[in-house]
Design a protein around this motif. Structure first.
Motif, PDB file in Angstrom:
ATOM      1  N   ARG A  45     -51.334   7.168 -26.084  1.00 38.62           N
ATOM      2  CA  ARG A  45     -51.558   7.804 -27.761  1.00 38.62           C
ATOM      3  C   ARG A  45     -51.324   6.028 -28.503  1.00 38.62           C
ATOM      4  O   ARG A  45     -50.485   4.983 -27.020  1.00 38.62           O
ATOM      5  CB  ARG A  45     -50.599   8.367 -27.814  1.00 38.62           C
ATOM      6  N   THR A  97     -51.048  11.470 -21.849  1.00 40.81           N
ATOM      7  CA  THR A  97     -50.649  11.399 -22.655  1.00 40.81           C
ATOM      8  C   THR A  97     -50.595  10.379 -23.413  1.00 40.81           C
ATOM      9  O   THR A  97     -49.773   9.894 -24.231  1.00 40.81           O
ATOM     10  CB  THR A  97     -49.266  11.652 -22.846  1.00 40.81           C
ATOM     11  N   LEU A 126     -58.788   8.459 -29.765  1.00 40.44           N
ATOM     12  CA  LEU A 126     -56.756   8.472 -30.353  1.00 40.44           C
ATOM     13  C   LEU A 126     -56.220   9.466 -31.652  1.00 40.44           C
ATOM     14  O   LEU A 126     -55.523   9.618 -32.022  1.00 40.44           O
ATOM     15  CB  LEU A 126     -56.493   7.744 -29.941  1.00 40.44           C
ATOM     16  N   THR A 127     -57.551   8.685 -32.526  1.00 43.43           N
ATOM     17  CA  THR A 127     -57.347   8.945 -34.030  1.00 43.43           C
ATOM     18  C   THR A 127     -58.014  10.126 -34.628  1.00 43.43           C
ATOM     19  O   THR A 127     -57.163  10.574 -35.555  1.00 43.43           O
ATOM     20  CB  THR A 127     -57.568   7.644 -34.478  1.00 43.43           C
ATOM     21  N   TYR A 135     -58.905  13.499 -27.788  1.00 43.26           N
ATOM     22  CA  TYR A 135     -58.396  12.580 -26.547  1.00 43.26           C
ATOM     23  C   TYR A 135     -58.200  13.692 -25.784  1.00 43.26           C
ATOM     24  O   TYR A 135     -58.188  14.224 -24.295  1.00 43.26           O
ATOM     25  CB  TYR A 135     -57.771  11.629 -26.189  1.00 43.26           C
ATOM     26  N   THR A 136     -57.623  15.371 -26.487  1.00 45.77           N
ATOM     27  CA  THR A 136     -56.946  15.673 -25.719  1.00 45.77           C
ATOM     28  C   THR A 136     -58.019  16.833 -25.182  1.00 45.77           C
ATOM     29  O   THR A 136     -57.620  17.491 -23.851  1.00 45.77           O
ATOM     30  CB  THR A 136     -56.545  16.935 -26.774  1.00 45.77           C
ATOM     31  N   TRP A 170     -47.745   5.981 -23.627  1.00 48.17           N
ATOM     32  CA  TRP A 170     -47.740   7.504 -22.819  1.00 48.17           C
ATOM     33  C   TRP A 170     -47.100   8.033 -21.866  1.00 48.17           C
ATOM     34  O   TRP A 170     -45.250   7.149 -22.188  1.00 48.17           O
ATOM     35  CB  TRP A 170     -48.821   7.193 -21.600  1.00 48.17           C
TER      36      TRP A 170
END
Length: 415
Positions: free
Chosen positions: A389, A387, A271-272, A277-278, A415
């Protein structure tokens, strides 16, 4: 032309750097780890008590030493490298490599052949690729049930308590044959093993619980690893109950702490790190390689300690019999032969032969189970929560260590 003479042993090497290096980021070894490689694949470091030890940072040299019969895993050698003074007061450290009253360090981790070989052979039939693959439907159900519950409870959620902690615990319980509903009895003891002031009492609690469980299973058998060991090795007299308890403790502890951290810290890293992640959301087929990249990048177990039992020439250095050795997985995972991008997480570029599961005779016996579990967990997470985060800034996340393994106390997500 004659080969250059091997260089000096630790005691004569000037000004070695201090070791270990504290992490500045919970999901990455210290940035200084890369600089430890500047001195070559084998160098020296200074421990907390002023003693020196050999540090192995080259991936090839690490594999060679981990597979070398002249290297011992026993902690009762005088120069065995201890990296934290608090560990000396812990019964698990004191008894490592000694057959005294059980304790998870007395099984598998702190032993040399032939005892270590014998114990692995007891377990290998239940940790093969085929045996572990048969667990896939059960693991998938466990993962889906916890993500269902997390979704039903709504955003935000704590990924640690909702997913990263219970899933590995339930998976290991299922594989071992430990009732998951007993977790209120064994989880505090497992956590306490890594607290120097409570370690002895925690080990006694865990040992007592497993003795009672084995007693029950002898009349009410199941199909877990413990049941297999009871039927095929305890009853015929090949092992006694104390050794079975030690083996069960080792698997229960090792199979929960590291995998839980890999899920939590791996998600945080994804996530960072921009776009990572995408990338998995867009292409879940990247997940198997991404799992190995995450394990390389995190290097949750940064090093293993060893002792040379004979003189060894390696990496242009002469390691003398009795010298302490630290094999740095974290540094080895930065090796150009392992990765093309040592300081960056890239799920599209998985590593080659990383060291997260060690190597040689002490190669992690649970690797197949861990890889399957992480593959299922991350694939389901990115599919169900595209989504996802962070709900708080990463720098506000509370962290701690279970032994030498970094952990997140919580991971608030939305999310």
């Amino acid at each position: 032309m004659a080969a250059p003479a091997p260089q000096a042993t630790p005691s004569t090497t000037p000004h070695p750097p201090s070791y270990p290096l504290p992490r500045e980021c919970p999901y990455r070894p210290s940035a200084g780890t890369a600089h430890l490689r500047d001195a070559g694949p084998v160098s020296t470091v200074r421990l907390y008590d002023g003693r020196t030890a050999w540090l192995v940072t080259g991936a090839a040299e690490a594999r060679a030493l981990l597979a070398d019969s002249r290297v011992s895993n026993r902690a009762d050698f005088p120069n065995y490298p201890v990296m934290d003074e608090r560990h000396l007061s812990m019964r698990a450290t004191r008894e490592m490599a000694r057959e005294e009253e059980g304790g998870f360090a007395a099984a598998l981790f702190g032993m040399d052949p032939p005892e270590h070989t014998r114990q692995r052979q007891l377990l290998l039939p239940r940790f093969t690729v085929r045996q572990v693959a048969a667990r896939r439907p059960a693991i998938q159900r466990i993962v889906d049930e916890h993500l269902d519950a997390m979704e039903a409870n709504g955003s935000p959620a704590d990924l640690v308590s909702a997913f990263a902690t219970p899933v590995p615990t339930m998976v290991v319980c299922t594989h071992l044959g430990v009732p998951y509903q007993d977790r209120t009895r064994f989880e505090p003891a497992v956590a306490g093993l890594f607290e120097p002031d409570r370690a002895d009492a925690a080990m006694a609690e865990l040992t007592a619980y497993l003795h009672q469980l084995i007693e029950t299973k002898q009349s009410e058998p199941g199909d877990g690893v413990i049941d297999h060991l009871i039927a095929n090795h305890l009853r015929p007299g090949a092992i006694d109950r104390a050794e079975l308890v030690a083996i069960a403790s080792a698997i229960l502890v090792a199979g929960t702490v590291t995998t839980s951290s890999a899920i939590a810290l791996g998600t945080l890293a994804l996530l960072t790190a921009p776009g990572q992640y995408t990338a998995l959301v867009d292409n879940p087929d990247l997940v198997p390689g991404a799992v190995n990249e995450i394990l390389r990048y995190l290097s949750l177990v940064e090093q293993l300690a060893r002792v040379a039992t004979e003189d060894i020439e390696i990496g242009g250095k002469l390691i003398r019999a009795g010298d302490g050795i630290i094999v740095s997985f974290a540094a080895g995972n930065l090796d150009p032969n392992v990765t093309t991008h040592p300081d960056r997480l890239d799920v599209a570029l998985p590593p080659t032969n990383h060291l997260a599961f060690s190597h040689g005779i002490h190669h992690c016996i649970g690797q197949n189970l861990a890889l399957l579990e992480l593959d299922i967990a991350f694939r389901a997470l990115v599919s169900r929560f595209p989504t996802l985060r962070l709900a708080v800034p990463a720098e506000q996340l509370p962290t701690y260590f279970a032994g030498d393994v970094p952990r997140l106390a919580c991971l608030p997500v939305t999310w």
